[in-house]
Design a protein around this motif. Structure first.
Motif, PDB file in Angstrom:
ATOM      1  N   SER A 175       0.820  -1.210   0.000  1.00 52.55           N
ATOM      2  CA  SER A 175       0.000   0.000   0.000  1.00 52.55           C
ATOM      3  C   SER A 175       0.856   1.262   0.000  1.00 52.55           C
ATOM      4  O   SER A 175       0.567   2.227  -0.720  1.00 52.55           O
ATOM      5  CB  SER A 175      -0.926  -0.004   1.222  1.00 52.55           C
ATOM      6  OG  SER A 175      -1.620   1.220   1.354  1.00 52.55           O
ATOM      7  N   GLU A 181       2.346   1.752  -3.495  1.00 53.67           N
ATOM      8  CA  GLU A 181       1.325   2.165  -4.453  1.00 53.67           C
ATOM      9  C   GLU A 181       0.925   3.622  -4.254  1.00 53.67           C
ATOM     10  O   GLU A 181       0.745   4.363  -5.230  1.00 53.67           O
ATOM     11  CB  GLU A 181       0.104   1.252  -4.333  1.00 53.67           C
ATOM     12  CG  GLU A 181       0.338  -0.165  -4.860  1.00 53.67           C
ATOM     13  CD  GLU A 181      -0.879  -1.048  -4.679  1.00 53.67           C
ATOM     14  OE1 GLU A 181      -1.822  -0.639  -3.950  1.00 53.67           O
ATOM     15  OE2 GLU A 181      -0.892  -2.151  -5.261  1.00 53.67           O
ATOM     16  N   ASP A 182       0.778   4.034  -2.991  1.00 51.93           N
ATOM     17  CA  ASP A 182       0.370   5.416  -2.715  1.00 51.93           C
ATOM     18  C   ASP A 182       1.429   6.404  -3.199  1.00 51.93           C
ATOM     19  O   ASP A 182       1.097   7.445  -3.800  1.00 51.93           O
ATOM     20  CB  ASP A 182       0.138   5.613  -1.221  1.00 51.93           C
ATOM     21  CG  ASP A 182      -1.190   5.030  -0.750  1.00 51.93           C
ATOM     22  OD1 ASP A 182      -1.986   4.591  -1.609  1.00 51.93           O
ATOM     23  OD2 ASP A 182      -1.439   5.010   0.474  1.00 51.93           O
ATOM     24  N   ARG A 220       3.731   5.953  -5.528  1.00 49.47           N
ATOM     25  CA  ARG A 220       3.773   5.947  -7.004  1.00 49.47           C
ATOM     26  C   ARG A 220       2.584   6.715  -7.573  1.00 49.47           C
ATOM     27  O   ARG A 220       2.722   7.459  -8.551  1.00 49.47           O
ATOM     28  CB  ARG A 220       3.771   4.505  -7.519  1.00 49.47           C
ATOM     29  CG  ARG A 220       5.068   3.742  -7.276  1.00 49.47           C
ATOM     30  CD  ARG A 220       5.084   2.445  -8.076  1.00 49.47           C
ATOM     31  NE  ARG A 220       6.278   1.653  -7.822  1.00 49.47           N
ATOM     32  CZ  ARG A 220       6.304   0.542  -7.102  1.00 49.47           C
ATOM     33  NH1 ARG A 220       5.186   0.087  -6.543  1.00 49.47           N
ATOM     34  NH2 ARG A 220       7.439  -0.112  -6.920  1.00 49.47           N
ATOM     35  N   TRP A 221       1.415   6.536  -6.990  1.00 51.04           N
ATOM     36  CA  TRP A 221       0.207   7.205  -7.485  1.00 51.04           C
ATOM     37  C   TRP A 221       0.351   8.720  -7.411  1.00 51.04           C
ATOM     38  O   TRP A 221      -0.112   9.440  -8.289  1.00 51.04           O
ATOM     39  CB  TRP A 221      -0.995   6.730  -6.671  1.00 51.04           C
ATOM     40  CG  TRP A 221      -2.326   7.152  -7.210  1.00 51.04           C
ATOM     41  CD1 TRP A 221      -2.993   6.629  -8.288  1.00 51.04           C
ATOM     42  CD2 TRP A 221      -3.172   8.192  -6.690  1.00 51.04           C
ATOM     43  NE1 TRP A 221      -4.200   7.277  -8.462  1.00 51.04           N
ATOM     44  CE2 TRP A 221      -4.336   8.236  -7.499  1.00 51.04           C
ATOM     45  CE3 TRP A 221      -3.051   9.073  -5.613  1.00 51.04           C
ATOM     46  CZ2 TRP A 221      -5.366   9.137  -7.265  1.00 51.04           C
ATOM     47  CZ3 TRP A 221      -4.091   9.969  -5.381  1.00 51.04           C
ATOM     48  CH2 TRP A 221      -5.231  10.005  -6.205  1.00 51.04           C
ATOM     49  N   ARG A 244      -9.358   8.139  -3.894  1.00 52.22           N
ATOM     50  CA  ARG A 244      -9.357   7.270  -5.072  1.00 52.22           C
ATOM     51  C   ARG A 244     -10.745   6.674  -5.307  1.00 52.22           C
ATOM     52  O   ARG A 244     -11.151   6.461  -6.450  1.00 52.22           O
ATOM     53  CB  ARG A 244      -8.294   6.185  -4.912  1.00 52.22           C
ATOM     54  CG  ARG A 244      -6.889   6.777  -4.805  1.00 52.22           C
ATOM     55  CD  ARG A 244      -5.814   5.756  -4.538  1.00 52.22           C
ATOM     56  NE  ARG A 244      -5.469   4.994  -5.727  1.00 52.22           N
ATOM     57  CZ  ARG A 244      -4.372   4.254  -5.845  1.00 52.22           C
ATOM     58  NH1 ARG A 244      -3.514   4.191  -4.837  1.00 52.22           N
ATOM     59  NH2 ARG A 244      -4.120   3.581  -6.934  1.00 52.22           N
ATOM     60  N   GLN A 246     -12.727   8.807  -7.242  1.00 55.28           N
ATOM     61  CA  GLN A 246     -12.098   9.003  -8.554  1.00 55.28           C
ATOM     62  C   GLN A 246     -11.449  10.388  -8.682  1.00 55.28           C
ATOM     63  O   GLN A 246     -11.468  10.999  -9.744  1.00 55.28           O
ATOM     64  CB  GLN A 246     -13.113   8.764  -9.679  1.00 55.28           C
ATOM     65  CG  GLN A 246     -13.654   7.348  -9.702  1.00 55.28           C
ATOM     66  CD  GLN A 246     -14.549   7.066 -10.886  1.00 55.28           C
ATOM     67  OE1 GLN A 246     -15.162   7.974 -11.463  1.00 55.28           O
ATOM     68  NE2 GLN A 246     -14.624   5.806 -11.273  1.00 55.28           N
ATOM     69  N   ARG A 254      -8.143  12.813  -8.775  1.00 59.54           N
ATOM     70  CA  ARG A 254      -6.858  12.670  -9.461  1.00 59.54           C
ATOM     71  C   ARG A 254      -5.699  12.913  -8.493  1.00 59.54           C
ATOM     72  O   ARG A 254      -5.842  13.653  -7.515  1.00 59.54           O
ATOM     73  CB  ARG A 254      -6.783  13.665 -10.612  1.00 59.54           C
ATOM     74  CG  ARG A 254      -7.820  13.423 -11.701  1.00 59.54           C
ATOM     75  CD  ARG A 254      -8.068  14.681 -12.504  1.00 59.54           C
ATOM     76  NE  ARG A 254      -6.832  15.267 -13.008  1.00 59.54           N
ATOM     77  CZ  ARG A 254      -6.711  16.538 -13.394  1.00 59.54           C
ATOM     78  NH1 ARG A 254      -7.737  17.350 -13.308  1.00 59.54           N
ATOM     79  NH2 ARG A 254      -5.554  16.987 -13.847  1.00 59.54           N
ATOM     80  N   PRO A 255      -4.522  12.326  -8.779  1.00 62.44           N
ATOM     81  CA  PRO A 255      -3.350  12.580  -7.924  1.00 62.44           C
ATOM     82  C   PRO A 255      -3.035  14.066  -7.822  1.00 62.44           C
ATOM     83  O   PRO A 255      -2.628  14.551  -6.759  1.00 62.44           O
ATOM     84  CB  PRO A 255      -2.223  11.815  -8.630  1.00 62.44           C
ATOM     85  CG  PRO A 255      -2.897  10.781  -9.454  1.00 62.44           C
ATOM     86  CD  PRO A 255      -4.218  11.359  -9.856  1.00 62.44           C
ATOM     87  N   SER A 261       0.653  18.325 -10.573  1.00 60.66           N
ATOM     88  CA  SER A 261       1.404  17.119 -10.242  1.00 60.66           C
ATOM     89  C   SER A 261       2.585  17.477  -9.341  1.00 60.66           C
ATOM     90  O   SER A 261       2.942  18.655  -9.182  1.00 60.66           O
ATOM     91  CB  SER A 261       1.928  16.467 -11.514  1.00 60.66           C
ATOM     92  OG  SER A 261       2.955  17.264 -12.096  1.00 60.66           O
TER      93      SER A 261
END
Length: 299
Positions: A79, A82-83, A85-86, A251, A254, A256-257, A278
């Motif tokens: 987790s 993944e967080d 990287r996201w 998430r 939905q 966005r990062p 970003s």
């Protein structure tokens, strides 16, 4: 013979290699404990740490502090990765796991014990409930290192100049046999060549203990900076054990990062509210602003 010259060859080599890495430039790190999903306070610290490393043109490393196995939750490491990287926070070397470095930590413990720097402590938490700094109760007691009343002792590092570090003799191995956080963290900062530690302000009080361990190994400490804590509406620090919001709700909706990055950056007044950008965009915007990100941090 000094402690430094008495180091076993493989430990000396590890410290020399770490010192050489420091000479290559800025080296930062993020070191979460995989006890659950990262909350937004953790992620904000990671973002600031990453920005500082990228702003300096340096390296950003990821370490997983998973020595305290009872606290490690299944799936938490996956987790964390993944967080990050996201959110677009990339790291520059293979992920380091403390659980895979126990041999190194035990070698350091053995060295310090051979040098007479450690002693057995059988004080309980109840014994020390009123102590702000360890008063040295077991320092001169010559206690057994083995089992007694079904308990092992903790191992403490004897600090002859404890006042200079503003801490008492540091626990480097816990009574339950686990390598202590201060020992493992200090060894990792040194051997990985970390030049700058950026972490949450709640960890500022542990700096003295970790610097003391580094000094016992004859090594200088990195520079420390602390990110102001993210608090809830009641002014309380967010904590994973309290189920504080992480990325999952974002998430699930939905989002966005870029919205999360903007939200975290706005909390530090790096960008206006409702900004959407970003991590890379935030880095470029900050580089072009002439502002000093480090000015937002606490010592």
């Amino acid at each position: 013979m000094s402690l430094r010259s008495a180091l076993p060859e493989h430990l000396q080599a590890a410290l020399v290699a770490g010192a050489a890495l420091k000479q290559s430039g800025y080296r930062g790190r993020f070191a979460p404990t995989p006890s659950g999903p990262l909350h937004l306070g953790n992620l904000r610290t990671a973002l600031v740490s990453w920005l500082l490393a990228r702003e300096a043109g340096g390296a950003w490393l990821l370490r997983i502090d998973d020595l305290d196995t009872p606290r490690v939750r299944p799936g938490a490491i996956k987790s964390v990765l993944e967080d990050l990287r996201w959110l677009g926070l990339d790291w520059d070397a293979p992920v380091l796991r403390q659980s895979e470095r126990r041999g190194l930590y035990n070698s350091v413990l053995s060295h310090l014990r051979r040098c007479g720097q450690l002693y057995a402590c059988r004080c309980s938490r109840r014994d020390l409930a009123q102590a702000v700094i360890y008063p040295g109760t077991c320092r001169q007691r010559q206690l057994s290192w083995g089992w007694q009343a079904e308990r092992l002792p903790a191992w403490r590092l004897r600090l002859d100049n404890a006042a200079a570090f503003d801490c008492g003799d540091v626990v480097v191995r816990r009574a339950d046999g686990f390598i202590a956080y201060h020992l493992a963290t200090a060894v990792d900062e040194l051997t990985c060549g970390i030049t700058t530690v950026v972490r949450g302000a709640d960890l500022a009080p542990v700096r003295s203990a970790q610097v003391a361990v580094m000094a016992a190994l004859g090594q200088p400490a990195p520079q420390y900076s602390h990110v102001p804590l993210l608090c809830d509406a009641a002014g309380q620090k967010l904590a994973k054990r309290e189920g504080s919001e992480g990325l999952a709700p974002w998430r699930e909706r939905q989002r966005r990062p870029e919205e999360v990055v903007g939200h975290l950056a706005a909390q530090l007044q790096l960008v206006p509210e409702t900004s959407v950008l970003s991590a890379r965009d935030l880095l470029q915007e900050f580089k072009g602003s002439g502002r000093a990100l480090a000015a937002l941090l606490q010592p």
